[in-house]
Design a protein around this motif. Sequence first.
Motif, PDB file in Angstrom:
ATOM      1  N   UNK A  38       1.254  -1.296  -0.079  1.00 17.38           N
ATOM      2  CA  UNK A  38       0.022  -0.014  -0.294  1.00 17.38           C
ATOM      3  C   UNK A  38       0.787   1.162   0.308  1.00 17.38           C
ATOM      4  N   UNK A  39       0.446   2.387  -0.493  1.00 17.59           N
ATOM      5  CA  UNK A  39       0.894   3.424  -1.044  1.00 17.59           C
ATOM      6  C   UNK A  39      -0.414   4.541  -0.384  1.00 17.59           C
ATOM      7  N   UNK A  40       1.001   5.215   0.461  1.00 17.80           N
ATOM      8  CA  UNK A  40      -0.151   6.376   1.648  1.00 17.80           C
ATOM      9  C   UNK A  40       0.511   7.791   0.665  1.00 17.80           C
ATOM     10  N   UNK A  41      -0.729   9.231   0.877  1.00 14.63           N
ATOM     11  CA  UNK A  41       0.045   9.924   0.963  1.00 14.63           C
ATOM     12  C   UNK A  41      -1.332  10.904   2.083  1.00 14.63           C
ATOM     13  N   UNK A  42       0.102  11.571   2.858  1.00 16.36           N
ATOM     14  CA  UNK A  42      -0.743  12.057   3.917  1.00 16.36           C
ATOM     15  C   UNK A  42      -0.606  13.630   3.919  1.00 16.36           C
ATOM     16  N   UNK A  43      -2.021  14.139   3.314  1.00 17.09           N
ATOM     17  CA  UNK A  43      -1.142  15.365   3.616  1.00 17.09           C
ATOM     18  C   UNK A  43      -1.438  16.040   4.524  1.00 17.09           C
ATOM     19  N   UNK A  44      -0.383  17.543   5.309  1.00 17.23           N
ATOM     20  CA  UNK A  44      -0.648  18.345   6.149  1.00 17.23           C
ATOM     21  C   UNK A  44      -0.494  16.891   7.752  1.00 17.23           C
ATOM     22  N   UNK A  45       0.996  16.118   7.159  1.00 15.19           N
ATOM     23  CA  UNK A  45       1.260  15.270   7.676  1.00 15.19           C
ATOM     24  C   UNK A  45       1.355  15.090   9.176  1.00 15.19           C
ATOM     25  N   UNK A  49       3.983  10.897  11.945  1.00 12.43           N
ATOM     26  CA  UNK A  49       4.181   9.884  13.189  1.00 12.43           C
ATOM     27  C   UNK A  49       3.464   8.471  12.633  1.00 12.43           C
ATOM     28  N   UNK A  50       1.837   9.037  11.791  1.00 17.45           N
ATOM     29  CA  UNK A  50       1.634   7.581  11.458  1.00 17.45           C
ATOM     30  C   UNK A  50       2.042   7.424   9.896  1.00 17.45           C
ATOM     31  N   UNK A  51       2.997   7.948   9.385  1.00 13.32           N
ATOM     32  CA  UNK A  51       3.192   7.204   7.583  1.00 13.32           C
ATOM     33  C   UNK A  51       4.900   6.392   8.578  1.00 13.32           C
ATOM     34  N   UNK A  52       4.979   6.778   9.165  1.00 15.14           N
ATOM     35  CA  UNK A  52       6.041   6.515   9.727  1.00 15.14           C
ATOM     36  C   UNK A  52       5.964   4.860  10.674  1.00 15.14           C
ATOM     37  N   UNK A  53       5.412   4.745  11.422  1.00 17.69           N
ATOM     38  CA  UNK A  53       5.396   4.167  12.374  1.00 17.69           C
ATOM     39  C   UNK A  53       3.917   2.960  11.542  1.00 17.69           C
ATOM     40  N   UNK A 106      -4.399   4.491  -0.012  1.00 21.17           N
ATOM     41  CA  UNK A 106      -4.591   5.324   1.184  1.00 21.17           C
ATOM     42  C   UNK A 106      -3.907   6.984   1.263  1.00 21.17           C
ATOM     43  N   UNK A 107      -5.515   7.842   0.373  1.00 20.33           N
ATOM     44  CA  UNK A 107      -5.257   9.131   0.862  1.00 20.33           C
ATOM     45  C   UNK A 107      -5.663   9.856   2.449  1.00 20.33           C
ATOM     46  N   UNK A 108      -5.042  10.460   2.734  1.00 21.10           N
ATOM     47  CA  UNK A 108      -5.814  11.090   4.258  1.00 21.10           C
ATOM     48  C   UNK A 108      -5.377  12.446   4.209  1.00 21.10           C
ATOM     49  N   UNK A 109      -6.308  12.998   5.636  1.00 20.87           N
ATOM     50  CA  UNK A 109      -5.923  14.711   6.180  1.00 20.87           C
ATOM     51  C   UNK A 109      -6.182  13.824   7.633  1.00 20.87           C
ATOM     52  N   UNK A 110      -5.344  14.086   8.260  1.00 19.69           N
ATOM     53  CA  UNK A 110      -6.111  13.797   9.799  1.00 19.69           C
ATOM     54  C   UNK A 110      -5.902  14.710  10.122  1.00 19.69           C
ATOM     55  N   UNK A 111      -6.768  15.367  10.548  1.00 17.93           N
ATOM     56  CA  UNK A 111      -6.525  17.098  11.763  1.00 17.93           C
ATOM     57  C   UNK A 111      -6.457  18.093  11.194  1.00 17.93           C
ATOM     58  N   UNK A 136     -10.132   6.655   1.979  1.00 23.34           N
ATOM     59  CA  UNK A 136      -9.449   7.671   2.262  1.00 23.34           C
ATOM     60  C   UNK A 136      -9.679   8.543   4.410  1.00 23.34           C
ATOM     61  N   UNK A 137      -8.744   8.592   4.689  1.00 21.09           N
ATOM     62  CA  UNK A 137      -9.390   8.651   6.215  1.00 21.09           C
ATOM     63  C   UNK A 137      -9.373  10.918   6.346  1.00 21.09           C
TER      64      UNK A 137
END
Length: 248
Positions: A38-45, A49-53, A106-111, A136-137
Amino acid sequence: MDLPRSFTVRESSHRLCNPFTSEKLVTLGQAISPSPDTRVLDLACGKGEMLCTWARDHGVSGTGVDISTVFLDAARARASALNVADQVGFVHADASGYVADHPVGIAACVGATWIGAGVAGTVELLRRSLLPGGMMLIGEPFWRREPQNQETVEGCRMVAKDDLLPLPELLERFGALDCDVVEMVLADQDSWDRYAAAQWLNIRRWLDANPDDELADEMRAELLAAPVRHARYQREYLGWGVFVLMNR
């Protein structure tokens, strides 16, 4: 292009720049159980921590995007410490216009849904980077208890009651955006305490070390007001969670 220094002062010790504990982040990862490809894009990361762990625990790879150079330095250091620097990378950019070069699982924007001017715009932005069948997260606050007056609204750092929705209405909102909600992990009052109270100690230590800084008066005023505001308003009225969505 960077965050105001006040953000990096108050969150200097945080690995997660939101009211989520490390344990809840683990729970979220276990709940969706991403495969190693799985490849993840974390916007405003934030500090990544999420991506690394998840790179360590699930074998994912991907990219984090943030406007803060301080947070990105911390993210790269975290990736090195966890021996996942070959799996994840970090980009200094305005996440509000960022689309992955290749679609991700997975495309994420957490908070940080302000990058899309709210939930609807953020969902549309994430969709532009998402593979068919991907997830999407969205990390988003909601009213844990509906505020009865404007004083409570402002005590929760909102302008108007309509700035947030109660949890059932937020879930309905995702549905109206043609998304299925397939998982959620919610913060609790202890999560909020760990996020908020750690800021007070960060501010106090920074003030002790920087009494003559031009930011000192602002941070001193925040430290005087923040504990009572948290206990009276934010702890009681604000909820927060990460919601896992899939396109219908």
